[in-house]
Design a protein around this motif. Structure first.
Motif, mmCIF file in Angstrom:
data_model
loop_
_atom_site.group_PDB
_atom_site.id
_atom_site.type_symbol
_atom_site.label_atom_id
_atom_site.label_comp_id
_atom_site.label_asym_id
_atom_site.label_seq_id
_atom_site.Cartn_x
_atom_site.Cartn_y
_atom_site.Cartn_z
ATOM 1 N N ASP A 183 0.842 -1.193 0.000
ATOM 2 C CA ASP A 183 0.000 0.000 0.000
ATOM 3 C C ASP A 183 0.884 1.253 0.000
ATOM 4 O O ASP A 183 2.115 1.159 -0.091
ATOM 5 C CB ASP A 183 -0.992 -0.016 1.164
ATOM 6 N N GLY A 184 0.277 2.410 0.115
ATOM 7 C CA GLY A 184 0.997 3.679 0.083
ATOM 8 C C GLY A 184 2.002 3.850 1.213
ATOM 9 O O GLY A 184 2.938 4.641 1.101
ATOM 10 N N GLU A 223 -10.962 1.883 -12.965
ATOM 11 C CA GLU A 223 -10.992 3.283 -12.514
ATOM 12 C C GLU A 223 -10.709 3.401 -11.019
ATOM 13 O O GLU A 223 -10.079 4.359 -10.568
ATOM 14 C CB GLU A 223 -12.361 3.885 -12.838
ATOM 15 N N GLU A 224 -11.161 2.427 -10.243
ATOM 16 C CA GLU A 224 -10.945 2.454 -8.794
ATOM 17 C C GLU A 224 -9.615 1.819 -8.379
ATOM 18 O O GLU A 224 -9.310 1.742 -7.190
ATOM 19 C CB GLU A 224 -12.107 1.754 -8.081
ATOM 20 N N ALA A 283 -4.508 9.338 -9.911
ATOM 21 C CA ALA A 283 -5.148 9.621 -8.618
ATOM 22 C C ALA A 283 -4.617 8.727 -7.495
ATOM 23 O O ALA A 283 -5.013 8.886 -6.345
ATOM 24 C CB ALA A 283 -6.663 9.448 -8.749
ATOM 25 N N LYS A 284 -3.736 7.768 -7.847
ATOM 26 C CA LYS A 284 -3.168 6.829 -6.872
ATOM 27 C C LYS A 284 -4.259 6.061 -6.119
ATOM 28 O O LYS A 284 -4.221 5.935 -4.904
ATOM 29 C CB LYS A 284 -2.227 7.534 -5.898
ATOM 30 N N ARG A 285 -5.224 5.560 -6.897
ATOM 31 C CA ARG A 285 -6.305 4.769 -6.307
ATOM 32 C C ARG A 285 -5.947 3.284 -6.313
ATOM 33 O O ARG A 285 -5.318 2.786 -7.245
ATOM 34 C CB ARG A 285 -7.606 4.977 -7.081
ATOM 35 N N GLY A 286 -6.389 2.590 -5.282
ATOM 36 C CA GLY A 286 -6.233 1.135 -5.209
ATOM 37 C C GLY A 286 -4.777 0.710 -5.288
ATOM 38 O O GLY A 286 -3.928 1.228 -4.567
ATOM 39 N N ALA A 288 -1.776 3.145 -5.439
ATOM 40 C CA ALA A 288 -1.326 3.918 -4.268
ATOM 41 C C ALA A 288 0.037 3.436 -3.781
ATOM 42 O O ALA A 288 0.739 4.164 -3.082
ATOM 43 C CB ALA A 288 -2.348 3.797 -3.135
ATOM 44 N N GLY A 289 0.407 2.214 -4.141
ATOM 45 C CA GLY A 289 1.675 1.650 -3.683
ATOM 46 C C GLY A 289 2.388 0.948 -4.814
ATOM 47 O O GLY A 289 2.469 1.474 -5.923
#
Length: 176
Positions: A66-67, A126-127, A150-153, A156-157
């Motif tokens: 993850d982020g 998209e997510e 957008a760094k989604r899902g 993000a990492g």
């Protein structure tokens, strides 16, 4: 039986409208029903296994970072997200082809009364729960770029593309 019919009537109307809007009088197979989510890119609809067209979600046992750099099971997260967005609503899956495992490969839409239809394939990408499967389609590349920006899902990492992860998991240890 009456509640099921009431639930499926908006789906049937939507599917008919899609075909009329596209000017299609083709014999495209459409599967309609309340799905069982198998994983992040596979459903079972009306007794038929359906692979979502043009996308590739992480596998159930696949881990991502993850982020914050912490490991999580991103394949299970994709499966849960798909299950949650569908809820108990019916889906309409327009079959495009069959894959080598004889699964129907389709674009699936969830339809709820009073709401706009939601393209599940595009939504997952998209997510950030799936990537565009460029080998088979470029349809979802714009959605992937938006998720990445957008760094989604998974964006993000850090993660390995699902196809590469599958290849490593199925390759014999002595060969790696």
């Amino acid at each position: 039986m009456a509640p099921l019919r009431q639930c499926l009537m908006p789906v049937a109307a939507f599917v008919m409208a899609m075909h009329l809007h596209a000017g299609a009088c083709s014999a495209a197979e459409v599967l309609i029903g309340t799905p069982r989510v198998i994983d992040g890119d596979t459903l079972e609809v009306a007794g038929t296994r359906v692979r979502l067209f043009g996308i590739d979600a992480p596998e159930k046992k696949q881990a991502c970072l993850d982020g914050r750099g912490e490991s999580y099971l991103c394949g299970q997260a994709a499966t849960s997200a798909l299950r949650e967005v569908i809820g108990d609503a019916p889906v309409a899956c327009t079959v495009k082809t069959k894959d080598m495992y004889r699964r129907s490969v389709a674009v699936c839409t969830v339809v709820r009364p009073g709401e706009r239809p939601l393209d599940l394939n595009a939504w997952l990408v998209e997510e950030g729960h799936a990537v565009a499967y460029r080998r088979y389609s470029k349809d979802f590349v714009p959605a992937e770029l938006r998720a990445q920006e957008a760094k989604r899902g998974i964006w993000a990492g850090r993660f390995e593309l699902p196809e590469g992860w599958r290849h490593k998991e199925t390759m014999p240890q002595w060969f790696q």
